[in-house]
Design a protein around this motif. Structure first.
Motif, short mmCIF file in Angstrom:
data_model
loop_
_atom_site.label_atom_id
_atom_site.label_comp_id
_atom_site.label_asym_id
_atom_site.label_seq_id
_atom_site.Cartn_x
_atom_site.Cartn_y
_atom_site.Cartn_z
N SER A 213 -5.49 -7.29 -1.14
CA SER A 213 -5.14 -6.91 -2.51
C SER A 213 -4.36 -8.03 -3.19
O SER A 213 -3.59 -8.75 -2.55
N ALA A 214 -4.54 -8.14 -4.49
CA ALA A 214 -3.75 -9.09 -5.27
C ALA A 214 -2.38 -8.53 -5.63
O ALA A 214 -1.57 -9.23 -6.25
N TYR A 215 -2.12 -7.31 -5.23
CA TYR A 215 -0.86 -6.67 -5.63
C TYR A 215 0.38 -7.38 -5.12
O TYR A 215 1.32 -7.61 -5.90
N PRO A 216 0.49 -7.75 -3.83
CA PRO A 216 1.73 -8.40 -3.38
C PRO A 216 2.07 -9.65 -4.18
O PRO A 216 3.24 -9.87 -4.54
N LEU A 217 1.08 -10.50 -4.47
CA LEU A 217 1.34 -11.70 -5.26
C LEU A 217 1.77 -11.33 -6.68
O LEU A 217 2.73 -11.90 -7.22
N THR A 218 1.08 -10.36 -7.28
CA THR A 218 1.42 -9.94 -8.64
C THR A 218 2.82 -9.35 -8.69
O THR A 218 3.58 -9.59 -9.63
#
Length: 248
Positions: A213-218
């Motif tokens: 998921s791109a969530y941790p970076l975002t």
């Protein structure tokens, strides 16, 4: 007029169901989560839930006004799973990151339920406790009240938006999930520099970017932005007199 829901203490069955269990709101929610996991959102019907519990479907209306009321309880259960055992450490960025990751992970653990529940407002105890936790971290960090609310809203919406998006992907049938990944790989991994020079230059990382998921970076980018924003708010003390007294 809708039939009022009987309080939990007053509605507990004295007799066991056909499966030898005593009904409770929690048992119904847990069973509903299991049905959603097995059958998707179309599997959550009062009739199917009653059959899974070994109870007459009409009995469920003693606990919930209908399936929408049940979905709110499911949403609050997911929120409760996220915040269970959480404690503030005093490091506000780490605490917000932990809360955000917990919320995202709790929904992803039940992707079919998350698709239904991520956009809902429950008005129930776990939601209230989570709002209190987020606002407590933000206010302790030094964000003025109105700014703390804005940051809370942005962070929670970010977390739940990714939870819904990532859950929708996880909830896809395996064949559709594979087809999407193959389409991404076969389309964007094969474009040439003649027509798409920037895509071709990063083809390897671009194909791999669908993993995870791109969530941790975002989330990390959000927290960096919040940390940079905080010093600019110091000169604008918007706390009320009652806030200052409460903070002492």
């Amino acid at each position: 007029m809708a039939k009022p829901v009987v309080p939990e203490a007053a509605r507990r069955r004295r007799r066991s169901t056909k499966q030898g269990v005593v009904l409770s709101e929690r048992l119904i929610v847990e069973t509903a989560l299991r049905l959603l996991g097995h059958h998707g959102d179309t599997g959550l019907t009062v009739r199917r839930l009653g059959a899974a519990l070994g109870a007459d479907p009409s009995t469920l209306y003693r606990y919930f006004r209908g399936t929408d009321d049940l979905i709110l309880a499911i949403a609050d259960e997911l929120i409760g799973q996220a915040i269970q055992g959480w404690r503030a450490t005093g490091a506000w960025q780490a605490d917000l990151r932990d809360l955000g990751l917990r919320l995202h992970s709790a929904y992803l653990a039940h992707p079919q339920a998350a698709v239904l529940a991520a956009s809902r407002i429950t008005g129930r105890p776990n939601e209230a406790a989570t709002i209190e936790a987020f606002l407590g971290v933000l206010r302790t960090a030094g964000f003025p009240p109105a700014e703390a609310v804005r940051m809370y809203r942005a962070l929670v919406d970010l977390s739940l938006a990714f939870a819904a998006l990532d859950s929708a992907t996880l909830a896809l049938p395996p064949a559709a999930h594979r087809a999407d990944r193959e389409m991404w790989r076969d389309t964007y991994g094969r474009l040439t520099a003649d027509t798409h020079p920037h895509i071709a230059a990063v083809a390897g990382p671009l194909v791999a970017c669908l993993e995870g998921s791109a969530y941790p970076l975002t989330l990390d980018l959000f927290l960096v932005s919040a940390a940079a924003r905080l010093p600019t708010l110091g000169a604008r003390d918007t706390t009320t007199s009652s806030d200052r007294i409460a903070d002492r």
